[in-house]
Scaffold this motif. Sequence first.
Motif, PDB file in Angstrom:
ATOM      1  N   UNK A  69      15.595   4.962  18.417  1.00  0.00           N
ATOM      2  CA  UNK A  69      17.434   5.202  18.640  1.00  0.00           C
ATOM      3  C   UNK A  69      16.764   4.231  19.920  1.00  0.00           C
ATOM      4  N   UNK A  70      16.796   4.711  20.985  1.00  0.00           N
ATOM      5  CA  UNK A  70      15.610   3.895  22.065  1.00  0.00           C
ATOM      6  C   UNK A  70      15.363   2.103  21.326  1.00  0.00           C
ATOM      7  N   UNK A  71      14.583   2.157  20.529  1.00  0.00           N
ATOM      8  CA  UNK A  71      14.124   0.844  20.000  1.00  0.00           C
ATOM      9  C   UNK A  71      15.335  -0.051  19.540  1.00  0.00           C
ATOM     10  N   UNK A  72      16.577   1.166  18.517  1.00  0.00           N
ATOM     11  CA  UNK A  72      17.064  -0.168  18.308  1.00  0.00           C
ATOM     12  C   UNK A  72      18.291  -0.426  19.140  1.00  0.00           C
ATOM     13  N   UNK A  73      18.410   0.978  20.292  1.00  0.00           N
ATOM     14  CA  UNK A  73      19.593  -0.121  21.312  1.00  0.00           C
ATOM     15  C   UNK A  73      19.153  -1.082  22.051  1.00  0.00           C
ATOM     16  N   UNK A  74      17.445  -1.036  22.652  1.00  0.00           N
ATOM     17  CA  UNK A  74      16.736  -1.813  22.931  1.00  0.00           C
ATOM     18  C   UNK A  74      16.551  -3.707  22.187  1.00  0.00           C
ATOM     19  N   UNK A  75      16.699  -3.163  21.070  1.00  0.00           N
ATOM     20  CA  UNK A  75      17.142  -4.997  20.401  1.00  0.00           C
ATOM     21  C   UNK A  75      18.148  -5.181  19.853  1.00  0.00           C
ATOM     22  N   UNK A 103      19.294  -7.674   7.296  1.00  0.00           N
ATOM     23  CA  UNK A 103      19.620  -5.780   7.330  1.00  0.00           C
ATOM     24  C   UNK A 103      19.237  -6.217   6.271  1.00  0.00           C
ATOM     25  N   UNK A 104      20.091  -6.012   5.286  1.00  0.00           N
ATOM     26  CA  UNK A 104      20.061  -5.830   3.766  1.00  0.00           C
ATOM     27  C   UNK A 104      18.965  -5.712   3.345  1.00  0.00           C
ATOM     28  N   UNK A 105      17.829  -6.965   3.749  1.00  0.00           N
ATOM     29  CA  UNK A 105      16.949  -6.478   2.701  1.00  0.00           C
ATOM     30  C   UNK A 105      15.874  -5.657   4.151  1.00  0.00           C
ATOM     31  N   UNK A 126      15.274  -4.238  12.040  1.00  0.00           N
ATOM     32  CA  UNK A 126      16.457  -3.657  11.690  1.00  0.00           C
ATOM     33  C   UNK A 126      17.421  -3.792  12.775  1.00  0.00           C
ATOM     34  N   UNK A 127      17.248  -3.483  14.321  1.00  0.00           N
ATOM     35  CA  UNK A 127      18.225  -3.574  14.615  1.00  0.00           C
ATOM     36  C   UNK A 127      18.622  -4.921  15.640  1.00  0.00           C
ATOM     37  N   UNK A 128      17.571  -5.974  15.553  1.00  0.00           N
ATOM     38  CA  UNK A 128      17.450  -6.927  15.883  1.00  0.00           C
ATOM     39  C   UNK A 128      18.442  -8.555  15.021  1.00  0.00           C
ATOM     40  N   UNK A 129      18.428  -7.744  13.428  1.00  0.00           N
ATOM     41  CA  UNK A 129      18.948  -8.932  12.065  1.00  0.00           C
ATOM     42  C   UNK A 129      20.593  -8.288  12.482  1.00  0.00           C
ATOM     43  N   UNK A 130      20.037  -6.730  12.366  1.00  0.00           N
ATOM     44  CA  UNK A 130      22.856  -5.794  12.038  1.00  0.00           C
ATOM     45  C   UNK A 130      23.371  -6.152  12.905  1.00  0.00           C
ATOM     46  N   UNK A 131      22.789  -6.328  13.888  1.00  0.00           N
ATOM     47  CA  UNK A 131      23.011  -6.971  15.169  1.00  0.00           C
ATOM     48  C   UNK A 131      23.276  -7.890  15.783  1.00  0.00           C
ATOM     49  N   UNK A 132      23.094  -9.123  15.284  1.00  0.00           N
ATOM     50  CA  UNK A 132      23.357 -10.248  15.519  1.00  0.00           C
ATOM     51  C   UNK A 132      25.050 -10.433  14.679  1.00  0.00           C
TER      52      UNK A 132
END
Length: 418
Positions: A69-75, A103-105, A126-132
């Motif tokens: 989760x921390x990795x997700x937040x950082x991205x 992000x879907x892929x 995943x986070x980098x693409x989704x949070x765009x």
Amino acid sequence: MREEKNRRPSNFAQSRLNPWRGLGGLPREVWLLFATNLVNRAGMMVLPFLVVYLTKELHFSAAQAGLAFAVYGAAAIGAGPLSGRLSDRIGALPIMRASLLMSGLVVLLYPLARTVAAVYFATFIWAATSELFRPASLAAITHVVNAEQRKPAYAVNRLAINLGMSIGPALGGFLATVSFRSMFIVDGGTTILAALVLMLTRWSAPTGGTKHSAHKHHGEAKAILRNGKLLVFLFAEFLVAVVFYQHESTLSLFIVNNLNFSPAFYGALFTMNTLLIVALEVPINQATAHWPAAWSLLAGCVLFALGFGGLAIVASATGILVTVVLWTFGEMMLFPAMSAYLGDIAPPAQRGAYMGAYSMSLSLALTFGPWAGTQLLAFWGPTTLWLIMFGFGALAAALMVYATPRRQILHSPVVAEF
């Protein structure tokens, strides 16, 4: 002229009696984003169950799952400004389409990651693409509506998100008991379906990305850092978001462990929160669309301060329900108002950059807030925790008013009526 003056109070009174009146005047692009968010969020189920998946399916430790989760937040922190910059350069629509598709892929391929390193890498991508998506979508709304429609438009956008989130996690819980793989398939598939909604429908309104904005972007991005009032606003946003994100961390610990209520009671609080938002957020923001920015920002922060700060003095089920109602009304007023305010003050060529800074502040709060709250709860106890959250909310309210240009208060049409 006299006839028009006599007619305006009647129209205003009708809008007060029926706050949903006038939503039909929102551009079709707002409703297209509504459909996109509804489809996307109705299938969002992996993130809420990520820790469960990592610990039960891949046998990660709790610490390893928490680090994911921390990795997700950082991205996510880096994705906000990047999305804003790209939206200003090439337009918000291509960014939204690419974000959903990529992000879907990634979600569909996520189960192929089995080692700790592979999971962290997949989570980052995943986070980098989704949070765009979020900054681009907020910038797109700012481009397609006028100032008077911004608060209702952002409320409609949040309505789609909340309707979808009322479906996604519930469906995800069912699928997780059957097959984790099916959860990834549904989540990834609905995200790609949302991308197709944007790809296969006509979008006629501009979303930024003009030659003018591309040429001037670099210098104007630096100007954001020199805008003192904007930085104060973003700091206030961070503070009140730290308060808000306690509902995802310390609130459950406090209610279940400290007050000895059942987890079902805590879940019922979220149901009430969602029902209030679905029923009232759009009418509230439609009815208060004529308010000056400072009023909505102040009211939202104060309600957050009272809602979470009130937990320092309540211990009954009724008292907790009252606090949840208070901060839910704060949520309904504050988040559309913050987006609308940034849309009002952002130069057209910088709307993406402003929304990127807004998203980055929220991501920072999401990364810091739950951790800080759990530390305060563990070492200082619940009373200290909730009093500090009250202080954060009150300070955010003062800073929001300070950051709002005085002319928006003194020359507001509402003030002139009195």
